[in-house]
Write an enzyme that holds these catalytic residues in place. Sequence first.
Site, PDB file in Angstrom:
ATOM      1  CG  ASP A 318      70.404  16.733 -39.654  1.00 17.84           C
ATOM      2  OD1 ASP A 318      70.966  17.494 -38.823  1.00 17.84           O
ATOM      3  OD2 ASP A 318      69.999  17.126 -40.761  1.00 17.84           O
ATOM      4  CD  GLU A 319      71.009  15.514 -44.346  1.00 20.00           C
ATOM      5  OE1 GLU A 319      70.516  15.052 -45.384  1.00 20.00           O
ATOM      6  OE2 GLU A 319      71.114  16.734 -44.123  1.00 20.00           O
ATOM      7  CB  VAL A 320      77.121  13.346 -38.724  1.00 13.46           C
ATOM      8  CG1 VAL A 320      78.567  13.617 -38.344  1.00 13.46           C
ATOM      9  CG2 VAL A 320      76.172  14.207 -37.898  1.00 13.46           C
TER      10      VAL A 320
END
Lengths: 496, 496
Positions: A318-320
């Site tokens: 997630d949230e890269v």
Amino acid sequence: MAPAAALALSLLLAFLAIGPCAAADSIDLWPMPQSVSHGTQKLYVKKDITMSMVGSTYSDEKSILKDAFQRMLDLITLNHVIDGIDPGSSVLTCVNVVVRTPEDELSFGADESYNLTVPTTGDPLYAQIQAQTVFGALQALQTFGQLCYFDFTSRLIELNSAPWIITDRPRFPYRGLLIDTARHYLPVKTIKGVIDAMAYSKLNVLHWHIVDEQSFPIEIPSYPKLWNGSYSYSERYTMSDAIDIVRYAEKRGVNVLAEIDVPGHARSWGIGYPALWPSESCREPLDVSKNFTFEVIDGILSDFSKIFKFKFVHLGGDEVNTSCWTRTPHIEGWLNNNHMNVSDAYRDFVLRSQKIAISHGYDVINWEETFNSFGDKLDPKTVVHNWLGEDVAPKVVAAGHRCIVSNQDKWYLDHLDASWEGFYMNEPLKGINDTKQQQLVIGGEVCMWGEEIDASDIQQTIWPRAAAAAGCGLRLRSSQMTQDLSRQDWRASGVC
Amino acid sequence: MAPAAALALSLLLAFLAIGPCAAADSIDLWPMPQSVSHGTQKLYVKKDITMSMVGSTYSDEKSILKDAFQRMLDLITLNHVIDGIDPGSSVLTCVNVVVRTPEDELSFGADESYNLTVPTTGDPLYAQIQAQTVFGALQALQTFGQLCYFDFTSRLIELNSAPWIITDRPRFPYRGLLIDTARHYLPVKTIKGVIDAMAYSKLNVLHWHIVDEQSFPIEIPSYPKLWNGSYSYSERYTMSDAIDIVRYAEKRGVNVLAEIDVPGHARSWGIGYPALWPSESCREPLDVSKNFTFEVIDGILSDFSKIFKFKFVHLGGDEVNTSCWTRTPHIEGWLNNNHMNVSDAYRDFVLRSQKIAISHGYDVINWEETFNSFGDKLDPKTVVHNWLGEDVAPKVVAAGHRCIVSNQDKWYLDHLDASWEGFYMNEPLKGINDTKQQQLVIGGEVCMWGEEIDASDIQQTIWPRAAAAAGCGLRLRSSQMTQDLSRQDWRASGVC
């Protein structure tokens, strides 16, 4: 009962006093079993009530059942002293537990159903539990314990409204709670206290978000410098600690899902191995261009596979934010040489990590961004973990993937403004009408992210809201809920 | 270690990291013993280290010492798994404890002194504890435990800077902590958790402010309706619970001081027995005009005397607003008939209550208002409990009374703005120069009043500030402190 467990229980009891699931019946059971019938007679529970296993094919070699029985006794006394007065009334002297299968390995999808009957006649008078597996029997003991309470007049344990006939099975095989030991370290005992409390609500998966960008508290023998990224010398878990936690959880019917979140959320990895950072000044995501990055992931998952025996491992995803990749010359060069943009690189990183996990025998869980970005490329067995909103689950199952529901607006415990009513009413199957697609939703999970909590307040923040989810959406079918959602008096009518 | 104990310990460890008592020496012991010398050698503590009692005349029939040894082992592992690797270094295999007296009854003024030596040579290599009483030995085990810590490399318990030679005795025989179960009920397990943590700081009196105007949670067999004044049916302590708490504390070297606060702070008594109220509309202080009032006090203290075996009982006597007495016709008539004003009646109430307590074998402790109002009338053995300010203690001891110091500006834990430095620097003997008068100060007490705390945050509010008092004013002599108070660098120089 340990103090933290006492606290968790008192929070739960306070919650029950506000809004029991079946207020109309005044049955103080939580989660409410699938089927309950009862009478009106009062029984007393003998001070030295015993457990027998007549008719079981299960031997309890690991003492899973005996220990659970003792914990249940400790719990129902609430640490009061039972004086042992014989009131001359009907006294329950034994609980007989029939477990039909000899297996004692906790596995995903294990049969957790049980029947519990408490009769009012018989000499000796005994309760009867029947379960396919010992893990169903554990749940039956939780339910039995909730029928009992310490009576301040007789100084005995009372069991009211007998006879009882209860049959129960959970709605979903995956009923999770996330804890986060990267933002704040949690002592081993604190984690065990959380596991104790999960068992009260019949939650069965502890999702252990072990590491993140802030700290790397766990020992990885293959790469022993990784835990140099711990907050301090003491804020660490040895491999033996992890084994201890897994065993502790298993004895309570709780699986442990380990997570490493890649390629983002991994800055702490580079404290021990700076080569994992794109550069000294740009430290996240992990360096996609180096084989070493994947060797380390392989080492971690190899070590994990010796400890975390649950069917699944969680690989995050997630949230890269890929800006460090384009801002670092050697990675930019690597991207160009491989004719990739950063989206391609993100995808390849996740897929390569999935292959490594699969090679170690795991099914993979990834946060929903992976599905949202390249769902058609994910390994078909991937379980997509929803968190951003409630719309993705229908898309995930329509694409044939399994799904875990954790929509943050309803089931994130760190959202302190998320009300218990929201936890209670959240419906994992919302928008999914096809029966086969519904079966791809393996369950849901409430998430206690660790930025704002530590050992001093984690239990108070988890409970009672987690119990609201455990008692409704995760445990019971929604057929009645859907109908009652339109009513303003859903609380009084007991929608679950 | 239970979670609450782990929390208390972690709070204490965090505190030690900020300002160890003897920062100059980097000796991480708390409270600092009277005399410490040490070397530079590292020892390892064997995983299955044993305790022996060669040379003791004490038999440990109640398992006080053996249980304390096991708790100490649990504590130093911090629940980490000890892998049992033999590092081939010096390994401590045993602690030999010599207790010189066979008595195991905890009494006021019991000898709590001890010597602790940890040598670096010997086969087997063992630590040696010498104490007059088992309660001194308990304190030695606390100190020993603080020398040890879990090492993440060897997975063993390390003991650094050996050899150690430590001699210790507390400064005061009374080192107290007040808890208040009337403003918020505290579960039995929570109270036990507080007792556990007290033992870490070598505090030895749990002042249990059991009842107050808000609730009456404890069972009184002589007057069984009194606990009708509990907050709820469940928020109660049975007599057996109280016995359990007292035994639990005694096994940790902690006395339990029970308090009933009369004639004020007693409104809850009248829920069960409305005759104790001046009238239905004016409910406090207790009705001074009725014999029944003193019969109830006699009943309570008679029941207490079977449970609370500490030399003292606390009868309160603070903050008495007598307006209900003059506003209630039958009491006003009684005052007139007896030629008393309300001040006389307050005095007579306290003195009559003292006589009842004395008849049950107790020495009496009263809050300082009793001394301030009619000090010359108090029973000569009365211990005056200071709280309003720091000026009264010199007057109390000049009048020949014993004194406990709890000046609220420094030692009230519910004053959240009272800093740990204030707790640390508060000097119970301030203004008392005569040696004989100094000996009348039996000690001090930090007070955790319950209006704003409950089971969820009591430990976080007590610690680490209570440990600051336990480590300085209550434990060590002030000769060095007086000199160093004028220095701005007292924290670095280690004033205790």
